[in-house]
Motif scaffolding. Structure first.
Motif, PDB file in Angstrom:
ATOM      1  N   LEU A  67       0.871  -1.170   0.000  1.00 48.35           N
ATOM      2  CA  LEU A  67       0.000   0.000   0.000  1.00 48.35           C
ATOM      3  C   LEU A  67       0.906   1.216   0.000  1.00 48.35           C
ATOM      4  O   LEU A  67       1.986   1.180   0.593  1.00 48.35           O
ATOM      5  CB  LEU A  67      -0.893   0.017   1.244  1.00 48.35           C
ATOM      6  N   ALA A  68       0.467   2.287  -0.637  1.00 48.64           N
ATOM      7  CA  ALA A  68       1.278   3.504  -0.661  1.00 48.64           C
ATOM      8  C   ALA A  68       0.370   4.716  -0.694  1.00 48.64           C
ATOM      9  O   ALA A  68      -0.773   4.643  -1.149  1.00 48.64           O
ATOM     10  CB  ALA A  68       2.209   3.502  -1.868  1.00 48.64           C
ATOM     11  N   MET A  69       0.900   5.833  -0.185  1.00 46.66           N
ATOM     12  CA  MET A  69       0.209   7.107  -0.281  1.00 46.66           C
ATOM     13  C   MET A  69       1.069   8.044  -1.107  1.00 46.66           C
ATOM     14  O   MET A  69       2.251   8.257  -0.801  1.00 46.66           O
ATOM     15  CB  MET A  69      -0.031   7.720   1.100  1.00 46.66           C
ATOM     16  N   GLU A  70       0.489   8.576  -2.181  1.00 40.64           N
ATOM     17  CA  GLU A  70       1.179   9.537  -3.038  1.00 40.64           C
ATOM     18  C   GLU A  70       0.663  10.936  -2.730  1.00 40.64           C
ATOM     19  O   GLU A  70      -0.555  11.135  -2.634  1.00 40.64           O
ATOM     20  CB  GLU A  70       0.882   9.257  -4.513  1.00 40.64           C
ATOM     21  N   ALA A  71       1.569  11.871  -2.562  1.00 38.54           N
ATOM     22  CA  ALA A  71       1.197  13.272  -2.365  1.00 38.54           C
ATOM     23  C   ALA A  71       2.230  14.135  -3.064  1.00 38.54           C
ATOM     24  O   ALA A  71       3.434  13.851  -3.005  1.00 38.54           O
ATOM     25  CB  ALA A  71       1.134  13.617  -0.884  1.00 38.54           C
ATOM     26  N   GLU A  72       1.754  15.175  -3.740  1.00 43.38           N
ATOM     27  CA  GLU A  72       2.662  16.050  -4.482  1.00 43.38           C
ATOM     28  C   GLU A  72       3.628  16.745  -3.532  1.00 43.38           C
ATOM     29  O   GLU A  72       3.261  17.180  -2.442  1.00 43.38           O
ATOM     30  CB  GLU A  72       1.842  17.101  -5.235  1.00 43.38           C
ATOM     31  N   GLY A  73       4.898  16.780  -3.935  1.00 46.15           N
ATOM     32  CA  GLY A  73       5.888  17.512  -3.167  1.00 46.15           C
ATOM     33  C   GLY A  73       6.534  16.737  -2.035  1.00 46.15           C
ATOM     34  O   GLY A  73       7.243  17.319  -1.214  1.00 46.15           O
ATOM     35  N   PHE A  95       1.355   7.955  10.739  1.00 49.19           N
ATOM     36  CA  PHE A  95       2.107   8.891   9.903  1.00 49.19           C
ATOM     37  C   PHE A  95       1.311  10.190   9.811  1.00 49.19           C
ATOM     38  O   PHE A  95       0.124  10.232  10.137  1.00 49.19           O
ATOM     39  CB  PHE A  95       2.397   8.309   8.511  1.00 49.19           C
ATOM     40  N   SER A  96       1.987  11.249   9.410  1.00 48.51           N
ATOM     41  CA  SER A  96       1.351  12.569   9.357  1.00 48.51           C
ATOM     42  C   SER A  96       0.948  12.924   7.936  1.00 48.51           C
ATOM     43  O   SER A  96       1.648  12.587   6.973  1.00 48.51           O
ATOM     44  CB  SER A  96       2.304  13.642   9.878  1.00 48.51           C
ATOM     45  N   ILE A  97      -0.179  13.614   7.830  1.00 54.69           N
ATOM     46  CA  ILE A  97      -0.646  14.154   6.556  1.00 54.69           C
ATOM     47  C   ILE A  97      -0.818  15.656   6.764  1.00 54.69           C
ATOM     48  O   ILE A  97      -1.438  16.092   7.737  1.00 54.69           O
ATOM     49  CB  ILE A  97      -1.990  13.520   6.133  1.00 54.69           C
ATOM     50  N   LYS A  98      -0.267  16.434   5.846  1.00 55.49           N
ATOM     51  CA  LYS A  98      -0.393  17.893   5.941  1.00 55.49           C
ATOM     52  C   LYS A  98      -1.838  18.301   5.682  1.00 55.49           C
ATOM     53  O   LYS A  98      -2.472  17.802   4.749  1.00 55.49           O
ATOM     54  CB  LYS A  98       0.531  18.552   4.917  1.00 55.49           C
ATOM     55  N   GLU A  99      -2.359  19.181   6.519  1.00 55.36           N
ATOM     56  CA  GLU A  99      -3.734  19.643   6.341  1.00 55.36           C
ATOM     57  C   GLU A  99      -3.914  20.241   4.949  1.00 55.36           C
ATOM     58  O   GLU A  99      -3.010  20.874   4.405  1.00 55.36           O
ATOM     59  CB  GLU A  99      -4.118  20.656   7.417  1.00 55.36           C
ATOM     60  N   ALA A 100      -5.068  19.990   4.353  1.00 57.85           N
ATOM     61  CA  ALA A 100      -5.456  20.472   3.025  1.00 57.85           C
ATOM     62  C   ALA A 100      -4.636  19.858   1.884  1.00 57.85           C
ATOM     63  O   ALA A 100      -4.824  20.229   0.726  1.00 57.85           O
ATOM     64  CB  ALA A 100      -5.397  21.994   2.934  1.00 57.85           C
ATOM     65  N   ALA A 101      -3.745  18.903   2.207  1.00 56.61           N
ATOM     66  CA  ALA A 101      -2.947  18.269   1.152  1.00 56.61           C
ATOM     67  C   ALA A 101      -3.818  17.340   0.312  1.00 56.61           C
ATOM     68  O   ALA A 101      -4.706  16.663   0.826  1.00 56.61           O
ATOM     69  CB  ALA A 101      -1.802  17.480   1.767  1.00 56.61           C
ATOM     70  N   LYS A 102      -3.537  17.315  -0.981  1.00 61.08           N
ATOM     71  CA  LYS A 102      -4.203  16.366  -1.868  1.00 61.08           C
ATOM     72  C   LYS A 102      -3.317  15.134  -1.977  1.00 61.08           C
ATOM     73  O   LYS A 102      -2.104  15.250  -2.155  1.00 61.08           O
ATOM     74  CB  LYS A 102      -4.454  16.994  -3.231  1.00 61.08           C
ATOM     75  N   PHE A 103      -3.934  13.984  -1.864  1.00 66.38           N
ATOM     76  CA  PHE A 103      -3.171  12.734  -1.885  1.00 66.38           C
ATOM     77  C   PHE A 103      -4.044  11.632  -2.468  1.00 66.38           C
ATOM     78  O   PHE A 103      -5.250  11.766  -2.614  1.00 66.38           O
ATOM     79  CB  PHE A 103      -2.704  12.365  -0.463  1.00 66.38           C
ATOM     80  N   ASP A 193      -2.101  11.258  11.698  1.00 64.73           N
ATOM     81  CA  ASP A 193      -2.289  12.573  12.304  1.00 64.73           C
ATOM     82  C   ASP A 193      -2.415  13.621  11.201  1.00 64.73           C
ATOM     83  O   ASP A 193      -1.644  13.589  10.235  1.00 64.73           O
ATOM     84  CB  ASP A 193      -1.098  12.933  13.198  1.00 64.73           C
ATOM     85  N   ILE A 194      -3.381  14.512  11.345  1.00 66.60           N
ATOM     86  CA  ILE A 194      -3.450  15.675  10.467  1.00 66.60           C
ATOM     87  C   ILE A 194      -2.644  16.777  11.154  1.00 66.60           C
ATOM     88  O   ILE A 194      -2.908  17.111  12.321  1.00 66.60           O
ATOM     89  CB  ILE A 194      -4.898  16.136  10.250  1.00 66.60           C
ATOM     90  N   ALA A 195      -1.644  17.293  10.469  1.00 63.25           N
ATOM     91  CA  ALA A 195      -0.740  18.272  11.063  1.00 63.25           C
ATOM     92  C   ALA A 195      -0.628  19.514  10.172  1.00 63.25           C
ATOM     93  O   ALA A 195      -1.077  19.508   9.027  1.00 63.25           O
ATOM     94  CB  ALA A 195       0.631  17.644  11.265  1.00 63.25           C
ATOM     95  N   LYS A 196      -0.003  20.552  10.719  1.00 67.62           N
ATOM     96  CA  LYS A 196       0.154  21.794   9.977  1.00 67.62           C
ATOM     97  C   LYS A 196       1.062  21.618   8.781  1.00 67.62           C
ATOM     98  O   LYS A 196       0.935  22.305   7.768  1.00 67.62           O
ATOM     99  CB  LYS A 196       0.735  22.886  10.905  1.00 67.62           C
ATOM    100  N   ASP A 197       2.012  20.676   8.893  1.00 66.32           N
ATOM    101  CA  ASP A 197       2.951  20.440   7.804  1.00 66.32           C
ATOM    102  C   ASP A 197       3.345  18.967   7.797  1.00 66.32           C
ATOM    103  O   ASP A 197       3.077  18.240   8.756  1.00 66.32           O
ATOM    104  CB  ASP A 197       4.198  21.307   7.983  1.00 66.32           C
ATOM    105  N   TRP A 198       3.982  18.545   6.701  1.00 63.95           N
ATOM    106  CA  TRP A 198       4.491  17.176   6.611  1.00 63.95           C
ATOM    107  C   TRP A 198       5.593  17.000   7.652  1.00 63.95           C
ATOM    108  O   TRP A 198       6.345  17.918   7.933  1.00 63.95           O
ATOM    109  CB  TRP A 198       5.078  16.907   5.233  1.00 63.95           C
TER     110      TRP A 198
END
Length: 199
Positions: A67-73, A95-103, A193-198
């Motif tokens: 399984l994988a998660m792709e996110a730009e940048g 793992f952390s996901i940046k808020e408002a990030a598209k993935f 976790d949803i965080a302010k940044d990656w």
């Protein structure tokens, strides 16, 4: 309040009936002069190419490999499910996901023994015990893997992480892969976790 098992039930389409089950050999021989049926069989990968040899003791029809998660940048987050303890660590090491990030998520898997009809991915996300999201995605039908197609890769629909101070924090999720026969191929718990940044 719905139980976890109720949450992870696939929705039923009224009037939809599952067709008669056939082996790969039966499908390959079915109406060989029917051009549209031959295109459908080719789209499933049903061809003259022999299936990849599998361990006869392994009766699983669908084996999720990664399984994988792709996110730009940022680099992909990859989970190798063939590694012992990989499923257990998904819940204990969020793992952390940046808020408002598209993935988007993607899965690599193998089909063996027989045609896999109507593979689906179901996911329920909770925060502090309250369900905040449910995902149900149809992934398709697949013939057993061959030398031409040694592994299948399926990318899911793009998603967007919630944003804002109230959205930040810890989330728990339960996911499973199932099919038209309601056969469960993989079920696992994980957290993020949803965080302010990656991080």
């Amino acid at each position: 309040m719905a139980s976890q098992d109720d949450d992870l039930q696939a929705s039923a389409t009224e009037g939809y009936k599952i067709g008669e089950k056939k082996t790969v050999e039966e499908y390959a021989k079915l109406d060989q002069n029917d051009e549209s049926l031959n295109r459908w069989k080719a789209s499933l990968g049903i061809s003259s190419s022999p299936p990849i040899a599998v361990d006869p003791k392994d009766q699983r029809r669908c084996v999720i490999k990664t399984l994988a998660m792709e996110a730009e940048g940022r680099p992909d987050i990859n989970i190798d499910l063939t590694t012992p303890g990989s499923l257990e660590s998904l819940k204990s090491k969020p793992f952390s996901i940046k808020e408002a990030a598209k993935f988007r998520m993607k899965a690599n898997f193998v089909v063996q023994h027989d045609v896999l009809s109507g593979l689906k991915y179901l996911q329920v996300v909770k925060r502090k015990g309250i369900r905040v999201a449910k995902t149900e995605e149809m992934l398709g039908s697949y013939a057993p893997n061959t030398q031409e197609k040694p592994i299948y890769e399926k990318k899911f629909e793009e998603d967007e992480a919630p944003s804002g101070m109230l959205a930040r924090g810890h989330y728990e999720a339960v996911s499973k892969f199932t099919d038209d026969d309601n056969k469960e191929h993989l079920k696992f718990e994980w957290s993020f976790d949803i965080a302010k940044d990656w991080k």
